[in-house]
Write an enzyme that holds these catalytic residues in place. Structure first.
Site, PDB file in Angstrom:
ATOM      1  N   SER A 111       8.781 -39.010   3.774  1.00 33.04           N
ATOM      2  CA  SER A 111       9.288 -37.803   4.391  1.00 33.04           C
ATOM      3  C   SER A 111       8.319 -36.888   5.247  1.00 33.04           C
ATOM      4  CB  SER A 111       9.485 -36.925   3.297  1.00 33.04           C
ATOM      5  OG  SER A 111       9.855 -35.748   3.181  1.00 33.04           O
ATOM      6  N   GLN A 132      10.418 -40.042   8.413  1.00 36.54           N
ATOM      7  CA  GLN A 132      11.585 -38.640   8.703  1.00 36.54           C
ATOM      8  C   GLN A 132      10.961 -37.373   9.371  1.00 36.54           C
ATOM      9  OE1 GLN A 132      11.634 -36.046   6.017  1.00 36.54           O
ATOM     10  NE2 GLN A 132      13.220 -35.138   7.436  1.00 36.54           N
ATOM     11  N   TYR A 134      11.880 -33.188  10.407  1.00 40.78           N
ATOM     12  CA  TYR A 134      12.894 -32.087  10.730  1.00 40.78           C
ATOM     13  C   TYR A 134      12.594 -31.348  12.179  1.00 40.78           C
ATOM     14  CZ  TYR A 134      13.434 -32.511   5.581  1.00 40.78           C
ATOM     15  OH  TYR A 134      13.636 -32.591   4.262  1.00 40.78           O
ATOM     16  N   THR A 160      16.339 -35.735  10.563  1.00 40.95           N
ATOM     17  CA  THR A 160      17.358 -34.909   9.656  1.00 40.95           C
ATOM     18  C   THR A 160      17.993 -33.795  10.201  1.00 40.95           C
ATOM     19  OG1 THR A 160      16.336 -35.879   7.599  1.00 40.95           O
ATOM     20  CG2 THR A 160      17.669 -33.944   7.357  1.00 40.95           C
ATOM     21  N   LYS A 260      20.074 -38.428  10.663  1.00 41.00           N
ATOM     22  CA  LYS A 260      20.339 -38.555   9.442  1.00 41.00           C
ATOM     23  C   LYS A 260      21.079 -37.381   9.057  1.00 41.00           C
ATOM     24  CE  LYS A 260      18.495 -38.986   4.564  1.00 41.00           C
ATOM     25  NZ  LYS A 260      18.851 -37.442   4.082  1.00 41.00           N
ATOM     26  N   HIS A 284      23.152 -35.056   2.295  1.00 45.03           N
ATOM     27  CA  HIS A 284      21.861 -35.008   2.021  1.00 45.03           C
ATOM     28  C   HIS A 284      21.951 -35.081   0.201  1.00 45.03           C
ATOM     29  CE1 HIS A 284      18.169 -33.087   3.615  1.00 45.03           C
ATOM     30  NE2 HIS A 284      17.695 -32.917   2.155  1.00 45.03           N
ATOM     31  N   ARG A 339      17.260 -41.194  -4.620  1.00 42.35           N
ATOM     32  CA  ARG A 339      17.077 -41.086  -5.900  1.00 42.35           C
ATOM     33  C   ARG A 339      16.809 -42.268  -6.892  1.00 42.35           C
ATOM     34  NH1 ARG A 339      21.470 -37.123  -5.009  1.00 42.35           N
ATOM     35  NH2 ARG A 339      20.680 -34.999  -5.763  1.00 42.35           N
TER      36      ARG A 339
END
Length: 389
Positions: A111, A132, A134, A160, A260, A284, A339
């Site tokens: 991330s 990943q 943003y 994302t 994503k 998300h 998760r």
């Protein structure tokens, strides 16, 4: 059964152990969703409506789960999804998860707001990982982070697009990590939570430092803890981003580009038109707009609209190898899990994640064998029945 005596096998097993081991604010951060969490629950429950068709008397003596994701060979069509603040769940947790993913032969996705930096993850092994990102307001920072990712061997970028604004996550508000909590709430979520979890406080709180967003340290030098980074990142989210910006991104990124956060066939079409190599059907994890459709329910429509122009992956609700089978049957080229690996690393570190992935691969193998297929390419919609709600 008390969690201290539980031998974990399933995602839910790891979840129960993680709930015991983590401070409440951290567990809720990982476990929670937006508003009343209806979409979060629907992501999981909608998989139960997809019934596999058991078929017998086929030769399934050589079942293989091997496949391809983003042009890479993998032991099963599954990647570890990006998890923000993942390194707070266990000591340098993203490093542990990368090692486990390497051992399992599946991709790991780091991330933007990870605790461990790109360079630290790259030092784990020579095996490539995904990154990943943003779209930040400061495009120079975007360019610099992409250059850093490329320099350490990243060739698959997961971008994302469903975070123009941050969803309202009530658990985070109650726990004081999203603003709005009383002084007592902040104390309960902070010091008192640490004191009631001494093992975490020592292993992660002390030995797991630094607790900074490693990829962003240069850009927020005054920040000393994740909450201060969260404020900076929140201010950097760019609500003006359009598909034109994706075309710009496509022009400066030479590797695979996966979008994503797609939840409609129209947006999937736009992503393909903008030059994406793949899309991830995702809401998300139910953390943005509560009440929207589950990822699995919109997958077939996205698959039909893409019509082979880009890879189609699915994120949200995957809890077992059987769910991987279900997603594959409804048109996914592969899946991502967030998760489940977060629970597993909190519960058992690297071994927990590796054991979870081993169990999921075993479950996928069993599902394939009992449905009469021996390779991933033979899994299709004829092998499942989707029951109405």
């Amino acid at each position: 059964m008390p969690t201290m005596n539980l031998v974990p096998v399933t995602s839910e097993d790891y979840r129960r152990i993680a709930e015991r081991k983590l401070p409440r604010f951290l567990f809720d951060y990982v476990d929670g969703g937006a508003y009343d969490e209806a979409t979060l629950r629907r992501n999981v429950s909608d998989f139960a409506r997809i019934e596999p068709k058991q078929r017998v008397m086929r030769d399934v003596s050589n079942v293989t789960t091997n496949g391809m994701l983003a042009g890479e060979n993998c032991e099963m069509p599954l990647a570890l999804a990006p998890v923000g603040m993942g390194g707070m769940l266990a000591r340098r947790a993203e490093v542990q998860a990368k090692r486990a993913a390497d051992a399992a032969g599946v991709p790991f996705t780091l991330s933007t707001v990870s605790i461990c930096a790109l360079e630290e993850i790259a030092s784990v092994s020579s095996k490539p990982f995904w990154f990943q990102l943003y779209m930040l307001r400061d495009r120079a920072i975007v360019q610099e982070i992409l250059d850093r990712a490329w320099d350490v061997g990243v060739r698959t970028l997961v971008f994302t697009v469903d975070l123009a604004v941050v969803g309202e996550r009530y658990r985070d508000v109650r726990n004081g990590i999203a603003g709005g909590a009383s002084a007592w709430g902040k104390l309960r979520a902070g010091l008192l939570s640490y004191l009631s979890h001494p093992q975490w406080a020592i292993d992660v709180g002390i030995k797991g430092k630094p607790h900074t967003f490693g990829n962003l340290t240069k850009y927020v030098p005054a920040a000393t803890d994740p909450s201060q980074y969260r404020e900076w990142v929140g201010s950097q989210f760019d609500a003006s981003v359009t598909w034109k910006d994706i075309e710009w991104l496509r022009g400066i990124w030479n590797g695979k580009l996966i979008i994503k956060g797609v939840l409609s066939s129209e947006d999937a079409h736009s992503a393909a038109e903008a030059g994406a190599d793949g899309v991830i059907v995702s809401n998300h994890g139910g953390r943005q707009l509560d009440g929207v459709a589950s990822s699995i329910s919109v997958l077939p429509g996205v698959r039909d609209k893409i019509d082979g122009r880009a890879e189609v992956l699915l994120d949200g609700g995957i809890r077992s190898g059987l769910d991987v089978f279900r997603a594959k049957a409804l048109g996914a080229d592969g899946v991502l899990i967030g998760r489940p690996w977060a629970y597993a690393v909190a519960a058992g570190g690297e071994d927990g994640v590796e054991n979870l992935l081993t169990a999921m691969r075993r479950e996928l193998t069993v599902a394939m064998a009992l449905c009469g297929v021996d390779n991933m390419n033979d899994i299709n919609s004829d092998l499942v029945v989707a029951r109405p709600r």
